[in-house]
Design an enzyme around this catalytic site. Sequence first.
Site, PDB file in Angstrom:
ATOM      1  N   GLU A 197     -38.269  -9.806  10.698  1.00 25.79           N
ATOM      2  CA  GLU A 197     -39.519  -9.428  10.045  1.00 25.79           C
ATOM      3  C   GLU A 197     -39.289  -8.418   8.918  1.00 25.79           C
ATOM      4  O   GLU A 197     -39.919  -8.489   7.873  1.00 25.79           O
ATOM      5  CB  GLU A 197     -40.514  -8.863  11.066  1.00 25.79           C
ATOM      6  N   TYR A 217     -48.568  -4.952   9.046  1.00 27.07           N
ATOM      7  CA  TYR A 217     -48.179  -6.338   9.272  1.00 27.07           C
ATOM      8  C   TYR A 217     -47.078  -6.464  10.316  1.00 27.07           C
ATOM      9  O   TYR A 217     -47.200  -7.235  11.290  1.00 27.07           O
ATOM     10  CB  TYR A 217     -47.707  -7.006   7.972  1.00 27.07           C
ATOM     11  N   ASP A 268     -50.006 -11.362   6.684  1.00 27.02           N
ATOM     12  CA  ASP A 268     -49.038 -11.311   5.591  1.00 27.02           C
ATOM     13  C   ASP A 268     -49.623 -12.080   4.410  1.00 27.02           C
ATOM     14  O   ASP A 268     -50.805 -12.437   4.406  1.00 27.02           O
ATOM     15  CB  ASP A 268     -47.704 -11.916   6.049  1.00 27.02           C
TER      16      ASP A 268
END
Length: 359
Positions: free
Chosen positions: A37, A118, A136
Amino acid sequence: MPPASALLDWYDAHRRSLPWRAPAGAIADPYHVWISEVMLQQTTVTAVIPYYHRFLERFPTVEALARAPLDDVLAVWSGLGYYSRARNLYRCAQELAALGRFPRDVDSLRALPGIGAYTSAAIAAIAFGAPVVPVDGNVERIAARVFAVEAPLPAARKLIAKKAATLNREKEARARPSDFAQALFDLGAGVCTPRTPACMTCPWNEACAARQQGLQGDLPRKAPKAQRPTRYGAHFLLVDPSGRFLLRRRPEEGLLGGTMEMPGAPWRDVSWSAEEASGYRPMKDRSSKLSWTPAGRVKHVFTHFTLFVDLYAARSLVALNPADDDGVFLSGEDISRMGMSSLMIKCLENAMYAMTKGG
DNA sequence: TAATCGTGGTA
DNA sequence: TTACCAAGATT
């Protein structure tokens, strides 16, 4: 409201296989999810994949990452950009190692370095099954279209996020938070794309308000961006008799923080003449015999400015002892163990080529 | 809120 | 070639 079951059915049939993803039905490793991520922040899947493999090979666990030198982390990160991500990743590893385990809830994750709104939601949903929708760029685009939000970004960001948070209201979505989040990513990446979305194959096409109004290709609207200014720098490649390069470390904070660079003049908004730049030659009061020659110009585009770097090169016939602020002589092998930006690699290669060709 | 912070691929 | 874009965070 678009039907969650339609999206999940589509995902079951079309999900991408990615290195950090668990097989269908399995739970992903939070360490793998976290690393991927962070790497994927503002970075394409294609660019991340080789970096992800090298990173996991070098740092297989949180503990391995936490006890490694920061230089090793920056070395593996070299070329991926946004180097504060690597520094924050490292700081975060120290905190995780001290904690002894991964926090499982959004708020605890959100408090860690480099993990924002996020990423905390993404880790919580994908690794721990929290019923949240990570927003996102993909999800933002999908929500703007499904709900036909015509207000432009970035002002409409909060409104879109609020609407996106309602996408998992149905029990089918909340039963599979990890799959639901990743289904949105895959839909945004492959169907609900920025330009010319493939609405014919979209599981949500019937419920999409933008499509009903013929706006799907125009949303989300975006405010016009300011034009990119130009800056100029001058850097010097000094090679010693054993073929090592004089390099110094950039400050830990700020642009290209912590990476190595050739010594040079500060970047400014007007070009440097050769005469002006000469004032920034390294080893000025330690070697008067160096013969500096022009070694080309490199153009590099950053997010918020374009940079032109004038290059100069010199080869010393005798061993030199640089002052502290000159930097240190490093071999290619040394450099591979430290962080270096794509910009500086480009500068080094161009200057080397020009010097070799010229003499 | 608005800047800052990289890089490489694509239309 | 220019412009835009990519699983954003920090200050």
